[in-house]
Design a protein around this motif. Structure first.
Motif, short mmCIF file in Angstrom:
data_model
loop_
_atom_site.label_atom_id
_atom_site.label_comp_id
_atom_site.label_asym_id
_atom_site.label_seq_id
_atom_site.Cartn_x
_atom_site.Cartn_y
_atom_site.Cartn_z
N UNK A 240 1.95 9.32 -26.54
CA UNK A 240 1.43 9.94 -25.31
C UNK A 240 0.06 9.40 -24.93
N UNK A 241 -0.76 9.08 -25.95
CA UNK A 241 -2.10 8.56 -25.65
C UNK A 241 -1.99 7.15 -25.07
N UNK A 242 -1.11 6.34 -25.64
CA UNK A 242 -0.87 5.02 -25.07
C UNK A 242 -0.47 5.15 -23.61
N UNK A 243 0.42 6.11 -23.35
CA UNK A 243 0.85 6.33 -21.98
C UNK A 243 -0.32 6.72 -21.10
N UNK A 244 -1.18 7.59 -21.62
CA UNK A 244 -2.36 8.02 -20.85
C UNK A 244 -3.24 6.81 -20.52
N UNK A 245 -3.47 5.94 -21.51
CA UNK A 245 -4.31 4.77 -21.28
C UNK A 245 -3.68 3.84 -20.27
N UNK A 246 -2.35 3.66 -20.38
CA UNK A 246 -1.69 2.70 -19.50
C UNK A 246 -1.56 3.24 -18.09
N UNK A 247 -1.57 4.56 -17.93
CA UNK A 247 -1.36 5.10 -16.58
C UNK A 247 -2.64 5.69 -15.99
N UNK A 248 -3.07 6.85 -16.48
CA UNK A 248 -4.18 7.57 -15.85
C UNK A 248 -5.47 6.77 -15.94
N UNK A 249 -5.75 6.28 -17.18
CA UNK A 249 -7.00 5.57 -17.40
C UNK A 249 -7.08 4.34 -16.50
N UNK A 250 -5.98 3.64 -16.41
CA UNK A 250 -5.95 2.43 -15.58
C UNK A 250 -6.10 2.77 -14.11
N UNK A 251 -5.39 3.82 -13.66
CA UNK A 251 -5.48 4.22 -12.25
C UNK A 251 -6.91 4.64 -11.92
N UNK A 252 -7.57 5.36 -12.85
CA UNK A 252 -8.94 5.79 -12.60
C UNK A 252 -9.86 4.57 -12.50
N UNK A 253 -9.62 3.57 -13.36
CA UNK A 253 -10.40 2.34 -13.29
C UNK A 253 -10.26 1.66 -11.94
N UNK A 254 -9.02 1.62 -11.44
CA UNK A 254 -8.80 0.99 -10.14
C UNK A 254 -9.50 1.76 -9.03
N UNK A 255 -9.42 3.11 -9.09
CA UNK A 255 -10.05 3.91 -8.05
C UNK A 255 -11.56 3.69 -8.04
N UNK A 256 -12.15 3.65 -9.24
CA UNK A 256 -13.60 3.44 -9.35
C UNK A 256 -13.97 2.06 -8.80
N UNK A 257 -13.15 1.08 -9.14
CA UNK A 257 -13.39 -0.28 -8.69
C UNK A 257 -13.35 -0.34 -7.16
N UNK A 258 -12.33 0.30 -6.55
CA UNK A 258 -12.23 0.32 -5.10
C UNK A 258 -13.48 0.91 -4.49
N UNK A 259 -13.89 2.08 -5.01
CA UNK A 259 -15.01 2.79 -4.41
C UNK A 259 -16.30 1.98 -4.55
N UNK A 260 -16.59 1.49 -5.75
CA UNK A 260 -17.88 0.81 -5.97
C UNK A 260 -17.90 -0.52 -5.24
N UNK A 261 -16.83 -1.32 -5.39
CA UNK A 261 -16.86 -2.65 -4.77
C UNK A 261 -16.90 -2.55 -3.26
N UNK A 262 -16.06 -1.69 -2.69
CA UNK A 262 -16.00 -1.66 -1.23
C UNK A 262 -17.24 -1.03 -0.64
N UNK A 263 -17.81 -0.02 -1.32
CA UNK A 263 -19.01 0.59 -0.77
C UNK A 263 -20.25 -0.28 -0.98
N UNK A 264 -20.52 -0.64 -2.23
CA UNK A 264 -21.79 -1.31 -2.52
C UNK A 264 -21.79 -2.75 -2.01
N UNK A 265 -20.64 -3.41 -2.09
CA UNK A 265 -20.64 -4.84 -1.78
C UNK A 265 -20.02 -5.16 -0.43
N UNK A 266 -19.84 -4.12 0.43
CA UNK A 266 -19.23 -4.40 1.73
C UNK A 266 -20.07 -5.33 2.61
N UNK A 267 -21.42 -5.40 2.46
CA UNK A 267 -22.16 -6.37 3.27
C UNK A 267 -21.69 -7.81 3.05
N UNK A 268 -21.03 -8.07 1.90
CA UNK A 268 -20.54 -9.42 1.66
C UNK A 268 -19.45 -9.81 2.66
N UNK A 269 -18.76 -8.80 3.24
CA UNK A 269 -17.73 -9.11 4.25
C UNK A 269 -18.36 -9.75 5.46
#
Lengths: 495, 165
Positions: A240-269
């Motif tokens: 179950x922990x492997x499943x948690x890492x492969x699903x929730x943890x990964x999805x949270x990482x993607x969400x964080x990445x979207x928010x930080x990259x698109x907000x902080x680095x949007x002037x690069x566009x």
């Protein structure tokens, strides 16, 4: 506008508050009650908390975005949708965990990990985001190492903690450059400062911080070349922990990445640097993950390691829309994430039951599954077809969305790599199917499935087939979500 | 380069900090490692003082030099350990690690020297301002950090305690 927490409408934090209160309650009850009573109470309370938090997320859906104390907490459609995904996934993982007797702290740590993931999607302030990330990470390190007597689990926990700590340090170092540039941890202020910095000679600073943050995130979502920890950790941890890492943890990482990259680095566009530098960099990471994940998976015989490499490859597919941007960025990513989580949880449930019943971690354990449990092997077949991305399953629709977004934004090389690696992945997914149907079983005993696991499998298979046949409803729903509001200041109107 | 008191102090402190770190890596006894690490922490506190960050300097001495070092020494004394600990690392591995670290250092130095850093120090932050900021604006991450500490505590206990039965 007030400056104290209680000046704000803090009821918007209801989902997080429910999880925090339940987690605290669990530790206290563990002290008061006898072990015999506390275990069922713990199980019931954790399910109840996730359900209630889910109820608050659903009732909060559709409200305008709201921020508390300079965006150290905010709710918007983006955060609510991701919270919904995390809660649904965690509900299934809790049900999955009930199959075996576990210590009470297991559930407590699962809830705090969930809390960390939820905070990672509901802030536009680097400090909250980072503390949320660490809460998720540290809870996960402990959960991986919770089986103290198992050598593999110890090794996995050590590797995960050291590499996870190093990657957090990279993220923090990158964030410190952003803070140095802007003097603030608020992502909107940082956005302004990056905009000014790019035109006044601080460009190198912005790129340095971007590179450091990408290295850190690369570890967290296990993209190649930062993926080396994933197979060992996935193999060593409890299923179950492997499943948690492969699903929730990964999805949270993607969400964080979207928010930080698109907000902080949007002037690069606006300066065109995104198209020139950032996009090729992210596409290289994505392409490497797809190629490494899918080709190394060909040689794997351990079922959990195979799933780990498959999840590295899936991270590569998910990274493509972020690199290319385009109309379908959010809908395609959210659709694929939802489908991916359902597939991966159900697949791990079956892998765990089969390897457990056979006493063998190898994919040989699947030999002759069709003769032992026909229904189970049919479900596994559908899941594998969906993971491979073949028609009439949701995995196919998800991949089509991702690929069409890449074609739409005219990135043909990555489109070719996505299709080519998908074809390669058929080989190892069909390797398992071949074991199921064309090998003779070691014995004829059917695989035991508990009702909780039956429920997970039933819901996932219904979603995988349902979304494969009628994807229109979810795509329309995701298309109508106001994604842009996640990247604009919250006006706090209407409360 | 202006040779004033501040520069000399910075020079001495940074040599001490780096020296402590190098000793820590090269020491063969665990106890020596812990002591050199404490030395590095102490020198860093001095650098904070030079940067007008009084509060952080005091906290650095209290927490890192004091508490963490003592904790490590206790940990070493209370657990069984091989006194001489020298892990075998292949030269190839060492070469690659040093190469990557030097590249990283070079990259960061390059960026820092290329950037026009303005040398206007900000007014030192008072403890009162720090407290207001932590308990007003950053109260949510602050509370979240307390949950984080609780998790670390629970984790330490379940990983360290003896199994029943």
């Amino acid at each position: 506008m007030g400056t104290y927490l209680l000046d704000f409408d803090w009821t918007v934090m209801a989902p997080e508050l429910v999880i925090v209160i339940t987690a605290a309650l669990l530790t206290i009850l563990d002290l008061i009650l006898k072990e015999k009573h506390s275990y069922p109470v713990t199980k019931f309370l954790s399910i109840w908390a996730v359900g209630l938090a889910g109820y608050f997320v659903i009732t909060g859906w559709g409200d305008s975005s709201y921020q508390i104390l300079a965006d150290t907490y905010r709710v918007d459609p983006f955060s609510l949708l991701f919270k919904g995904i995390f809660l649904l996934g965690t509900l299934f993982i809790l049900l999955f965990s009930f199959a075996k007797k576990r210590i009470n702290e297991y559930y407590y740590l699962l809830l705090t990990a969930l809390l960390g993931a939820m905070m990672m999607v509901s802030a536009a302030d680097l400090i909250t985001l980072y503390v949320g990330l660490e809460l998720l990470s540290i809870s996960s390190y402990i959960l991986v190492g919770i089986q103290k007597r198992k050598k593999q689990a110890n090794e996995a926990a050590w590797k995960y903690m050291i590499l996870g700590g190093a990657s957090s340090a990279f993220i923090l170092y990158g964030m410190s450059f952003l803070y140095g540039l802007s003097g603030s941890t608020n992502l909107y202020v940082i956005q302004q400062a990056v905009q000014e910095g790019l035109t006044s000679g601080y460009g190198a600073f912005v790129y340095l911080s971007f590179a450091l943050i990408i290295i850190g995130f690369g570890f967290k979502i296990s993209t190649a070349p930062f993926h080396t920890w994933a197979p060992d950790v996935y193999q060593g941890a409890q299923a179950p922990i492997t499943t948690f890492l492969a699903s929730i943890s990964k999805a949270a990482g993607f969400a964080l990445m979207l928010r930080v990259l698109i907000l902080a680095f949007s002037p690069l566009f606006t300066t065109g640097d995104w198209e020139r530098l950032v996009s090729p960099l992210l596409l290289t990471l994505a392409a490497l993950s797809m190629i490494v994940g899918n080709t190394v998976a060909l040689k794997q015989t351990n079922a959990k390691r195979l799933m780990a490499y498959s999840s590295i490859a899936q991270a590569g597919y998910l990274l493509v829309p972020l690199a290319t941007m385009g109309m379908l960025l959010f809908p395609s990513m959210a659709f694929y994430l939802i489908v991916y989580i359902m597939m991966v949880i159900a697949a791990f449930v079956i892998v765990e039951q089969v390897t457990d019943a056979t006493g063998d971690d190898d994919i040989r354990a699947f030999a002759g599954l069709y003769q032992r449990s026909p229904l189970l092997s049919l479900i596994m077949t559908v899941l594998l077809i969906s993971l491979a991305g073949l028609p009439i399953t949701a995995g196919f629709v998800g991949k089509v969305l991702l690929i069409s977004n890449a074609i739409y934004t005219q990135h043909f090389v990555i489109t070719f790599i996505m299709i080519a690696t998908t074809v390669i992945s058929y080989y190892y997914y069909f390797g398992i199917i071949r074991q199921i149907y064309f090998r003779s079983p070691a014995n004829q005993n059917p695989i035991p499935i508990r009702w909780e696991q039956g429920l997970i499998l039933g819901v996932s298979i219904a979603m995988v087939l349902g979304l494969g046949l009628f994807p229109g409803y979810l795509i329309q729903f995701l298309g109508e979500v106001d994604w842009g509001s996640a990247f604009q200041m919250a006006t706090n109107s209407g409360r | 380069m202006i040779l004033n008191g501040e520069f000399i102090a910075f020079f001495i402190l940074s040599v001490m900090a780096i020296g402590g770190a190098v000793f820590m890596i090269n020491a063969t006894r665990v106890m020596h490692m812990a002591l050199s690490l404490a030395f590095t922490f102490f020198s860093i506190a001095g650098i904070y003082l030079l940067l007008n960050a009084m509060f952080i300097a005091v906290i650095q001495i209290l927490i890192y030099t004091g508490a963490i070092s003592i904790l490590m020494l206790f940990g070493i004394m209370l657990t069984k350990h091989r006194d001489e600990d020298r892990p075998a690392i292949s030269t190839r591995h060492l070469g690659i690690s040093f190469g990557v670290v030097f590249l990283f250092l070079g990259g960061i130095l390059f960026v820092i020297y290329q950037t026009p850093l303005m040398g206007e120090g900000t007014a030192p932050l008072t403890v009162q301002e720090l407290g207001t900021s932590v308990f007003k604006q950053y109260v949510i991450p602050f509370e979240l950090a307390s949950v984080l500490l609780l998790v670390a505590l629970v984790g330490a206990i379940i990983l360290a305690k003896k199994e029943e039965e």
